[in-house]
Each structure stands twice: as structure tokens, then as C-alpha cells.
Design an enzyme around this catalytic site. Structure first.
Site, PDB file in Angstrom:
ATOM      1  N   THR A 174     -27.863 -35.198 -19.718  1.00  0.00           N
ATOM      2  CA  THR A 174     -28.921 -34.399 -19.888  1.00  0.00           C
ATOM      3  C   THR A 174     -30.300 -35.132 -19.425  1.00  0.00           C
ATOM      4  O   THR A 174     -30.521 -36.213 -19.411  1.00  0.00           O
ATOM      5  CB  THR A 174     -28.963 -33.986 -21.118  1.00  0.00           C
ATOM      6  OG1 THR A 174     -28.048 -33.063 -21.434  1.00  0.00           O
ATOM      7  CG2 THR A 174     -30.488 -33.350 -21.668  1.00  0.00           C
ATOM      8  N   ARG A 201     -21.116 -21.478 -23.777  1.00  0.00           N
ATOM      9  CA  ARG A 201     -21.225 -22.353 -24.786  1.00  0.00           C
ATOM     10  C   ARG A 201     -22.874 -22.988 -24.650  1.00  0.00           C
ATOM     11  O   ARG A 201     -23.268 -22.851 -23.483  1.00  0.00           O
ATOM     12  CB  ARG A 201     -20.537 -23.572 -24.435  1.00  0.00           C
ATOM     13  CG  ARG A 201     -20.806 -24.764 -25.407  1.00  0.00           C
ATOM     14  CD  ARG A 201     -21.598 -25.907 -24.700  1.00  0.00           C
ATOM     15  NE  ARG A 201     -21.758 -27.106 -25.622  1.00  0.00           N
ATOM     16  CZ  ARG A 201     -22.330 -28.182 -25.293  1.00  0.00           C
ATOM     17  NH1 ARG A 201     -23.443 -28.082 -24.270  1.00  0.00           N
ATOM     18  NH2 ARG A 201     -22.499 -29.035 -26.107  1.00  0.00           N
ATOM     19  N   GLY A 203     -25.491 -25.832 -26.137  1.00  0.00           N
ATOM     20  CA  GLY A 203     -25.843 -26.857 -26.841  1.00  0.00           C
ATOM     21  C   GLY A 203     -26.936 -26.981 -27.621  1.00  0.00           C
ATOM     22  O   GLY A 203     -27.422 -26.272 -28.014  1.00  0.00           O
ATOM     23  N   ASP A 204     -27.546 -28.287 -27.814  1.00  0.00           N
ATOM     24  CA  ASP A 204     -28.682 -28.675 -28.603  1.00  0.00           C
ATOM     25  C   ASP A 204     -29.819 -28.520 -28.227  1.00  0.00           C
ATOM     26  O   ASP A 204     -31.051 -28.295 -28.409  1.00  0.00           O
ATOM     27  CB  ASP A 204     -28.405 -30.081 -29.349  1.00  0.00           C
ATOM     28  CG  ASP A 204     -28.360 -30.956 -28.155  1.00  0.00           C
ATOM     29  OD1 ASP A 204     -27.490 -30.964 -27.224  1.00  0.00           O
ATOM     30  OD2 ASP A 204     -29.067 -32.008 -27.842  1.00  0.00           O
ATOM     31  N   THR A 223     -30.190 -36.570 -26.822  1.00  0.00           N
ATOM     32  CA  THR A 223     -29.230 -36.559 -25.699  1.00  0.00           C
ATOM     33  C   THR A 223     -27.850 -36.904 -26.589  1.00  0.00           C
ATOM     34  O   THR A 223     -27.928 -37.689 -27.275  1.00  0.00           O
ATOM     35  CB  THR A 223     -29.561 -37.033 -24.320  1.00  0.00           C
ATOM     36  OG1 THR A 223     -28.240 -37.182 -23.501  1.00  0.00           O
ATOM     37  CG2 THR A 223     -29.800 -38.534 -24.716  1.00  0.00           C
ATOM     38  N   GLY A 224     -26.540 -36.250 -26.191  1.00  0.00           N
ATOM     39  CA  GLY A 224     -25.499 -36.384 -26.625  1.00  0.00           C
ATOM     40  C   GLY A 224     -24.658 -35.187 -26.771  1.00  0.00           C
ATOM     41  O   GLY A 224     -25.000 -34.342 -26.033  1.00  0.00           O
ATOM     42  N   GLY A 226     -23.925 -32.004 -28.181  1.00  0.00           N
ATOM     43  CA  GLY A 226     -24.765 -31.016 -28.446  1.00  0.00           C
ATOM     44  C   GLY A 226     -24.391 -30.454 -29.877  1.00  0.00           C
ATOM     45  O   GLY A 226     -25.193 -29.933 -30.738  1.00  0.00           O
TER      46      GLY A 226
HETATM   47  N1  ASP Z   1     -26.998 -32.511 -25.150  1.00  0.00           N
HETATM   48  C1  ASP Z   1     -26.360 -31.838 -24.186  1.00  0.00           C
HETATM   49  C2  ASP Z   1     -25.234 -31.001 -24.337  1.00  0.00           C
HETATM   50  O1  ASP Z   1     -24.405 -30.837 -25.359  1.00  0.00           O
HETATM   51  C3  ASP Z   1     -25.629 -32.897 -23.189  1.00  0.00           C
HETATM   52  C4  ASP Z   1     -26.234 -34.107 -23.053  1.00  0.00           C
HETATM   53  O2  ASP Z   1     -27.085 -34.671 -23.525  1.00  0.00           O
HETATM   54  O3  ASP Z   1     -26.302 -34.585 -21.937  1.00  0.00           O
HETATM   55  O4  ASP Z   1     -25.441 -29.928 -23.776  1.00  0.00           O
END
Ligand code: ASP
Length: 291
Positions: A174, A201, A203-204, A223-224, A226
């Protein structure tokens, strides 16, 4: 006092690739003319990254398990927030998110409603798929192909994954930006999501308080994985702690909560800025000293 633009290109890259990622993100940060509006600066940086197929945002976004691409993006300034969820076929989801914030009474628009809103404003149809995304989906589907459950559909295989976070350990790229200009804060985020995932789906990244938060004390972006970030309201927690101890300590403490789950954050406060991740994460930084 200084003006700051701080970017990340996603957590989860190998440590050997971090220097390269830093160089690229630094040059993106430096290409942004800071101007006087922190939101302009954050959004400009995210647009550049959305247009670069190396990042999982806009063109280059990862695919859903059915091969479709649905993107999440958001922007925030103190007291205001806008996001698009699972938007399809637009080039720059972050610009649509900004329009949601600035042109509508709403905070979030999802799915076909978000697409219709974008078309109404003149955003053309755009296909964000790339060869890289197709290959990445194929690798993910291959790894889901557990011979023991041959009779199951690929959907049920994904849904039966109890170790979703571990499974996704290398797949978060992300993009996000936080900025402080003339003591005002802003943030912007964009993502194709964490692949493999089901269609629909979220995410965060487009959830205020989860993957993005801006308030009177600063701007925070994450980021991570979600799902884990959302369950923790990670960015809100970090923002609420600003001023109680050094920013770096707050970020390390909060990211430290995630054990087997990759997570990274960037943040700016009135007098500090910083980043922290539990796996490789590229960073770009532009500072303009005003004194
Ligand atoms: N946080 C993002 C998600 O879960 C993924 C990412 O950080 O690359 O959609």
C-alpha cells in the site's frame, strides 16, 4: 518550524530492498512541490505512487481472488475525512476519495456507488491491471491449491485459512503519505488491498482511525494486514498518545503489539515526525525548513 512530507511504499519488503525503495520514495517526495496546503502535498505524492505500477495502488493494484481489482483510498485533515471502498476502473482512487470529502456530505462511498460518483465527476474508465498483478494472483492461487481439499472451491480454501495474516506476510505494499505544512496536518492512503482476498473485502486504509487518522495532534497512516490494523484502530491509538511521550516510542509500542502480523506506520505531530515497521518498509521524506 519545518514543513514535512513523509511517504511509505508499504511494509513487508526484504531488508535488502529497503535502500532502493527509500531512494525511489525520496525522489517522489522531492518531486512534490509543497505549496501551502498539506492535503495537496499528500495527495500529489499518492497520485504519483498510484500511477507507478511498482506499487499496489491505482495502476499495479493486486487482484481479488476472482481476478477483479477493487481499490480502497482515503484522505483526511483535522475534522474531515473522505474515502472510497472497493472502487473499480478508475486511475486515481485517492482523487475520488478527496472529492467524497470535499464535494459530498458523506465520508465514505463504496462499490458501484463510488464508481458512479467518479464517472459523474468525469473520471474516465481505466484498467489498473498489470502483468505483475496477474502473476501475483496466480502464485497466491497456486499456494491455496491444497491437494487435501481438492473438492473445495478456491473460495472455501481461502476462507478456511486461519493463518491469513501469516499467509500475507510479504504482500503489503500500500502507499501512504502524511504531511505538515504551516502547522496544518493531512494524510492520504491508497491500496489495492492484501492479496489474496475475497471480492468485496475492505482493509484498514479507507477506515478512519484504522489505517489513517488526522486530528489536532497530528497525522498517522498505517500499512500491513488490514484486518489486524482495523481490529486495533491502530492510527487512532497512536494519535491519541501523541504528546504523552516521544512519537518514536509511541509508534514502536503500538507496532510492537503485532506479533506475527506485519505492520508499519508513519506519523507527523506538531514538532516530530517518524516511522516504524516490524518488517522492511520504504520511506520517502522531504523537509523544508521555514526558519
Ligand atoms: N493495509 C492494506 C490492506 O490490508 C495492505 C497494505 O498495507 O499493503 O488492505
Amino acid at each position: 518550524m519545518s514543513n514535512i512530507l513523509l511517504l511509505h511504499g508499504g511494509v513487508g519488503i526484504e531488508n535488502s530492498l529497503v535502500d532502493n525503495a527509500n531512494r525511489k520514495l525520496d525522489s517522489i517526495a522531492h518531486s512534490v512541490i509543497m505549496g501551502s496546503d498539506p492535503l495537496d502535498a499528500a495527495v500529489k505524492a499518492v497520485v504519483i505512487m498510484e500511477d507507478d505500477p511498482d506499487f499496489n495502488a491505482g495502476t499495479g493494484s493486486v487482484m481479488r481472488i476472482d481476478g477483479s481489482i477493487q481499490m480502497d483510498a482515503s484522505v483526511a485533515i483535522p475534522g474531515r475525512f473522505g474515502s472510497v471502498l472497493a472502487i473499480e476502473s478508475v486511475k486515481n482512487p485517492v482523487l475520488v476519495a478527496r472529492d467524497v470529502m470535499e464535494l459530498t456530505p458523506h465520508t465514505m462511498l463504496a462499490g458501484d456507488g463510488a464508481v458512479k460518483f467518479a464517472r459523474m465527476l468525469g473520471y474516465h474508465e481505466h484498467n489498473p491491471s498489470t502483468e505483475k498483478a496477474r502473476n501475483r494472483l496466480k502464485t497466491a492461487l497456486d499456494s491455496l491449491n491444497d491437494p487435501k481439499s481438492e473438492s473445495h472451491s478456491k473460495y472455501s480454501k481461502l476462507m478456511s485459512r486461519t493463518d491469513f495474516a501469516t499467509f500475507l506476510k510479504d504482500s503489503c505494499d500500500t502507499v501512504g503519505a502524511v504531511s505538515r505544512i504551516n502547522d496544518r496536518f493531512a494524510a492520504a492512503v491508497s491500496t489495492g488491498g492484501a492479496s489474496p482476498m475475497l471480492r468485496g473485502r475492505i482493509g484498514d486504509s479507507p477506515i478512519f482511525g484504522s489505517g489513517i487518522y488526522v486530528g489536532e495532534k497530528g497525522a498517522v497512516v498505517a500499512t500491513g494486514i488490514g484486518e489486524d490494523i482495523s481490529r486495533r484502530l491502530l492510527c487512532f491509538r497512536i494519535h491519541e498518545k501523541i504528546g504523552t511521550k516521544p512519537l518514536q516510542e509511541i509508534m514502536e509500542e503500538e507496532v510492537g503489539f503485532f506479533k506475527d502480523v506485519i505492520a508499519g506506520v508513519i506519523a507527523v505531530s506538531a514538532d516530530e515526525h517518524g516511522y516504524f515497521a516490524n518488517k522492511g518498509m520504504g520511506i520517502g521524506l522531504k523537509i523544508e525548513n521555514m526558519d
